[in-house]
Design an enzyme around this catalytic site. Structure first.
Site, PDB file in Angstrom:
ATOM      1  N   ARG A   1     -54.798  23.768 -55.929  1.00  0.00           N
ATOM      2  CA  ARG A   1     -54.765  23.919 -54.470  1.00  0.00           C
ATOM      3  C   ARG A   1     -53.481  23.385 -53.820  1.00  0.00           C
ATOM      4  O   ARG A   1     -52.907  24.062 -52.971  1.00  0.00           O
ATOM      5  CB  ARG A   1     -55.996  23.270 -53.814  1.00  0.00           C
ATOM      6  CG  ARG A   1     -57.342  23.846 -54.296  1.00  0.00           C
ATOM      7  CD  ARG A   1     -58.526  23.394 -53.463  1.00  0.00           C
ATOM      8  NE  ARG A   1     -58.509  23.961 -52.131  1.00  0.00           N
ATOM      9  CZ  ARG A   1     -58.078  23.360 -51.066  1.00  0.00           C
ATOM     10  NH1 ARG A   1     -57.659  22.107 -51.123  1.00  0.00           N
ATOM     11  NH2 ARG A   1     -58.063  23.967 -49.901  1.00  0.00           N
TER      12      ARG A   1
ATOM     13  N   GLU B   1     -73.709  31.662 -47.014  1.00  0.00           N
ATOM     14  CA  GLU B   1     -73.070  31.527 -48.323  1.00  0.00           C
ATOM     15  C   GLU B   1     -72.099  30.353 -48.341  1.00  0.00           C
ATOM     16  O   GLU B   1     -70.913  30.526 -48.621  1.00  0.00           O
ATOM     17  CB  GLU B   1     -72.300  32.809 -48.657  1.00  0.00           C
ATOM     18  CG  GLU B   1     -73.115  34.084 -48.598  1.00  0.00           C
ATOM     19  CD  GLU B   1     -72.261  35.350 -48.730  1.00  0.00           C
ATOM     20  OE1 GLU B   1     -71.021  35.231 -48.788  1.00  0.00           O
ATOM     21  OE2 GLU B   1     -72.828  36.443 -48.760  1.00  0.00           O
TER      22      GLU B   1
ATOM     23  N   CYS C   1     -44.538  22.368 -66.916  1.00  0.00           N
ATOM     24  CA  CYS C   1     -43.114  22.702 -66.792  1.00  0.00           C
ATOM     25  C   CYS C   1     -42.869  23.662 -65.645  1.00  0.00           C
ATOM     26  O   CYS C   1     -42.495  24.823 -65.843  1.00  0.00           O
ATOM     27  CB  CYS C   1     -42.617  23.276 -68.111  1.00  0.00           C
ATOM     28  SG  CYS C   1     -42.835  22.084 -69.415  1.00  0.00           S
ATOM     29  N   GLU C   2     -43.121  23.217 -64.452  1.00  0.00           N
ATOM     30  CA  GLU C   2     -42.869  23.981 -63.220  1.00  0.00           C
ATOM     31  C   GLU C   2     -42.578  22.967 -62.126  1.00  0.00           C
ATOM     32  O   GLU C   2     -43.304  21.973 -62.001  1.00  0.00           O
ATOM     33  CB  GLU C   2     -44.136  24.738 -62.779  1.00  0.00           C
ATOM     34  CG  GLU C   2     -44.707  25.677 -63.777  1.00  0.00           C
ATOM     35  CD  GLU C   2     -44.624  27.145 -63.354  1.00  0.00           C
ATOM     36  OE1 GLU C   2     -44.034  27.444 -62.288  1.00  0.00           O
ATOM     37  OE2 GLU C   2     -45.132  27.964 -64.112  1.00  0.00           O
TER      38      GLU C   2
ATOM     39  N   GLY D   1     -69.918  27.321 -49.592  1.00  0.00           N
ATOM     40  CA  GLY D   1     -69.387  26.825 -50.857  1.00  0.00           C
ATOM     41  C   GLY D   1     -68.797  25.438 -50.623  1.00  0.00           C
ATOM     42  O   GLY D   1     -69.421  24.406 -50.889  1.00  0.00           O
ATOM     43  N   ARG D   2     -67.613  25.444 -50.017  1.00  0.00           N
ATOM     44  CA  ARG D   2     -66.861  24.203 -49.829  1.00  0.00           C
ATOM     45  C   ARG D   2     -67.662  23.122 -49.094  1.00  0.00           C
ATOM     46  O   ARG D   2     -67.602  21.942 -49.456  1.00  0.00           O
ATOM     47  CB  ARG D   2     -65.596  24.517 -49.024  1.00  0.00           C
ATOM     48  CG  ARG D   2     -64.585  23.401 -48.998  1.00  0.00           C
ATOM     49  CD  ARG D   2     -63.431  23.718 -48.025  1.00  0.00           C
ATOM     50  NE  ARG D   2     -62.964  25.060 -48.059  1.00  0.00           N
ATOM     51  CZ  ARG D   2     -61.851  25.480 -48.696  1.00  0.00           C
ATOM     52  NH1 ARG D   2     -61.102  24.619 -49.337  1.00  0.00           N
ATOM     53  NH2 ARG D   2     -61.505  26.751 -48.648  1.00  0.00           N
TER      54      ARG D   2
ATOM     55  N   TYR E   1     -51.653  26.535 -52.122  1.00  0.00           N
ATOM     56  CA  TYR E   1     -51.812  26.662 -50.661  1.00  0.00           C
ATOM     57  C   TYR E   1     -51.057  25.579 -49.910  1.00  0.00           C
ATOM     58  O   TYR E   1     -51.258  25.423 -48.713  1.00  0.00           O
ATOM     59  CB  TYR E   1     -53.282  26.535 -50.248  1.00  0.00           C
ATOM     60  CG  TYR E   1     -54.262  27.354 -51.036  1.00  0.00           C
ATOM     61  CD1 TYR E   1     -54.264  28.745 -50.947  1.00  0.00           C
ATOM     62  CD2 TYR E   1     -55.206  26.747 -51.842  1.00  0.00           C
ATOM     63  CE1 TYR E   1     -55.189  29.496 -51.667  1.00  0.00           C
ATOM     64  CE2 TYR E   1     -56.134  27.487 -52.558  1.00  0.00           C
ATOM     65  CZ  TYR E   1     -56.109  28.863 -52.471  1.00  0.00           C
ATOM     66  OH  TYR E   1     -57.031  29.597 -53.169  1.00  0.00           O
TER      67      TYR E   1
END
Ligand code: LLP
Length: 426
Positions: free
Chosen positions: A312, A273, A345-346, A275-276, A316
């Protein structure tokens, strides 16, 4: 290997200047290389050679219909984790018989949809889920194919948020309880045990955790066979890492050798499986510099993409390389340490912190590399920002494979209640 390179002083994707696409489509946007997607799929596939195997692309990494259908055209199936991903896989033309369904929280509607689609197998993650699948299959007079996802308690040595095979994680069944669950499954009338599944985490950069997990799973399969429970498929999950910075993850061929080295004599068909590893380095996020700002302690490059477009780095603390789309040469490469931040706004809205970049000015284009996996799929409308287009380059041409959202898209599902007082009629 990927198809993003400098040529004539500017960044190209395959044979197209990235700046040309920005000129025509505006920014920000995700850009994928068709050539790289195909090459990555084929490298993975060829690594397993004649060994009986099926790639079930993990849709969560990049779920655009054109990406799924491209892999399907190369023979790929899908790993899905929701009704929405199942819908996408089927819509993209993937045969039900090449779809595996993972995830700890499958709902009644999702299980029913998967039964109707005739999927290859459910990767069951709890005893209660097994009972529900049995019950729903019975109502449809069907027998549901299942494998049990094993949690082998192996440390994948990756970021804690993306490690899934430790006993503290919510995923799978502890390997110590697997035999009794399999025995129960084998006796359920509307369940057919077909496989064993194991996925220990994502962005793994060594083969040893894969090998350790497979050693444990192999012993389990041998024990199940002694108990006359036959196992046709071994689903080894995804997780192979890519190079974002200086990591040197195993090549697909090394990974395949390690896997086949353990499972060689088991006689199971392999399901994987990834993905990345297929899409991560096949995509970039292109953004434009809006302003530069000299702060008291930091210098900021403010761009038009933010954490809602690519989460990301914020979520992370992930490193993703950022390169200017026009190539800086000679004296110009007087690099400065900057934070590349978005308009949200963070304070956690950044694409890079303390990064050495050439002196950028308003209007410059930047490419955030390695954004093909978990880029667009994790994007949101936070701050009521429009989700950006996804574009694929095929040789000298490009194709918009998801258009930029509009303000109407933004409120499409909303219902505005009429709060004005009702006028009484006599
Ligand atoms: N199979 C299962 C059951 C999974 O949970 C995953 C990923 C995969 C396959 C695919 O793993 P891959 O080959 O892509 O490593 N959002 C995070 C990654 C989350 C991965 C979740 N599961 C990130 O941006 O790094």
């Amino acid at each position: 290997m990927n198809s993003f390179h400098y040529q004539d002083g500017q960044l190209f994707c395959e044979q197209l200047p990235v700046a040309e696409i920005a000129r025509q489509e505006g920014t920000p946007f995700y850009l994928y290389s068709h050539e790289t997607l195909v090459r990555h799929y084929q490298a993975f596939d060829e690594a397993f050679g004649d060994f009986d195997h099926q790639i079930c692309y993990s849709v969560k990494a990049c779920s655009n219909l054109s990406v799924i259908s491209l892999f399907a055209s190369l023979g790929g199936g899908c790993d899905v984790v929701s009704g929405g991903e199942l819908f996408r896989a089927l819509r993209a033309g993937v045969e039900g018989g090449k779809i595996v369904f993972s995830g700890v929280g499958k709902t009644v509607a999702e299980i029913n949809a998967a039964l109707d689609a005739g999927i290859l197998m459910f990767n069951v993650e709890s005893s209660q889920e097994l009972d529900l699948i049995n019950e729903l299959a019975e109502k449809r007079s069907m027998v549901a194919p299942v494998s049990v996802r094993i949690n082998p308690d192996v440390d994948p040595q990756t970021h804690p948020y993306i490690s899934t095979g430790l006993s503290a994680n919510k995923f799978g069944i502890p390997i110590s309880e697997a035999v009794s669950l399999y025995q129960r499954a084998a006796n359920l009338p509307n369940i057919k045990v077909v496989g064993v599944d194991c996925h220990i985490g994502s962005q793994l950069t060594k083969v040893s955790p894969f090998r350790d997990a497979l050693d444990r799973v192999k012993s389990l399969i041998e024990e199940l066979r002694r108990l006359k429970i036959d196992i046709h498929y071994l689903d080894i999950g995804g997780g192979l890492g890519i190079t974002y910075d200086a990591e040197r993850p195993p090549l697909p061929a090394e990974y395949a050798q390690a896997v086949m080295g353990v499972v060689n004599d088991l006689g199971c068909g392999l399901i994987m499986e990834p993905g990345r590893a297929l899409v991560g380095n096949a995509g970039i996020l292109v953004s434009r510099v809006l302003y530069t700002k000299v702060g008291v302690t930091k210098n900021f490059v403010i761009v038009d993409a933010g954490m809602n477009d690519l989460v990301r780095p914020s979520l992370y603390n992930a490193y993703q390389k950022i390169v200017p789309v026009r190539e800086f040469t000679g004296k110009e490469i007087d690099q400065k340490t900057v934070d590349v931040v978005g308009p949200i706004c963070e304070s956690g809205d950044f694409l890079a912190q303390e990064r050495l970049l050439p002196p950028l000015i308003s209007g410059d284009l930047l490419a955030v590399m390695s954004s093909g996996a978990y880029g667009f799929t994790m994007s949101s409308n936070y701050n009521s920002r429009l989700r950006v287009p996804e574009i694929m380059v095929i040789g000298k041409q490009y194709q918009v494979i998801r258009r930029r959202e509009t303000f109407d898209d933004l409120v499409a599902g909303e219902i505005m209640v009429d709060w004005r007082p009702k006028v009484e009629r006599s």
